[in-house]
Design an enzyme around this catalytic site. Sequence first.
Site, PDB file in Angstrom:
ATOM      1  N   ALA A 171      -0.232  -7.053  59.203  1.00 32.30           N
ATOM      2  CA  ALA A 171      -0.057  -6.274  57.981  1.00 32.30           C
ATOM      3  C   ALA A 171       1.368  -5.767  57.846  1.00 32.30           C
ATOM      4  CB  ALA A 171      -1.034  -5.109  57.966  1.00 32.30           C
TER       5      ALA A 171
ATOM      6  N   VAL B 251       3.047   0.136  62.227  1.00 30.66           N
ATOM      7  CA  VAL B 251       3.253  -0.574  63.491  1.00 30.66           C
ATOM      8  C   VAL B 251       3.940  -1.909  63.251  1.00 30.66           C
ATOM      9  CG1 VAL B 251       2.095  -1.680  65.446  1.00 30.66           C
ATOM     10  CG2 VAL B 251       1.313   0.550  64.638  1.00 30.66           C
ATOM     11  N   CYS B 252       3.459  -2.674  62.296  1.00 29.86           N
ATOM     12  CA  CYS B 252       4.047  -3.996  62.036  1.00 29.86           C
ATOM     13  C   CYS B 252       5.454  -3.885  61.470  1.00 29.86           C
ATOM     14  CB  CYS B 252       3.155  -4.797  61.097  1.00 29.86           C
ATOM     15  SG  CYS B 252       1.563  -5.199  61.841  1.00 29.86           S
ATOM     16  N   GLY B 253       5.682  -2.942  60.587  1.00 38.32           N
ATOM     17  CA  GLY B 253       7.028  -2.728  60.064  1.00 38.32           C
ATOM     18  C   GLY B 253       7.988  -2.333  61.169  1.00 38.32           C
TER      19      GLY B 253
END
Length: 75
Positions: A55, A60-62
């Site tokens: 996502a 977290v992914c960013g």
Amino acid sequence: MSTTTRNHQANSKGHRSVLSPGTEAPDFTLRRTPDQSVSLSEFRGRPVVLAFYPADWSPVCGGQMALYNEILDEF
């Protein structure tokens, strides 16, 4: 029966085994946008880092992508 044949048969549902270090990655194509695709073969001969995450909008992914950019020279 060769290892390649066994792996192909064992993974006929699209699952592949992990590649050994130094093995050339097989070509694949993914959606970049709803109407555009990108293929690994477009980057042949250049260094590529592939990172898959669930996502883009999640913190977290960013953060993961930001970290990769910070340590890019280490790759």
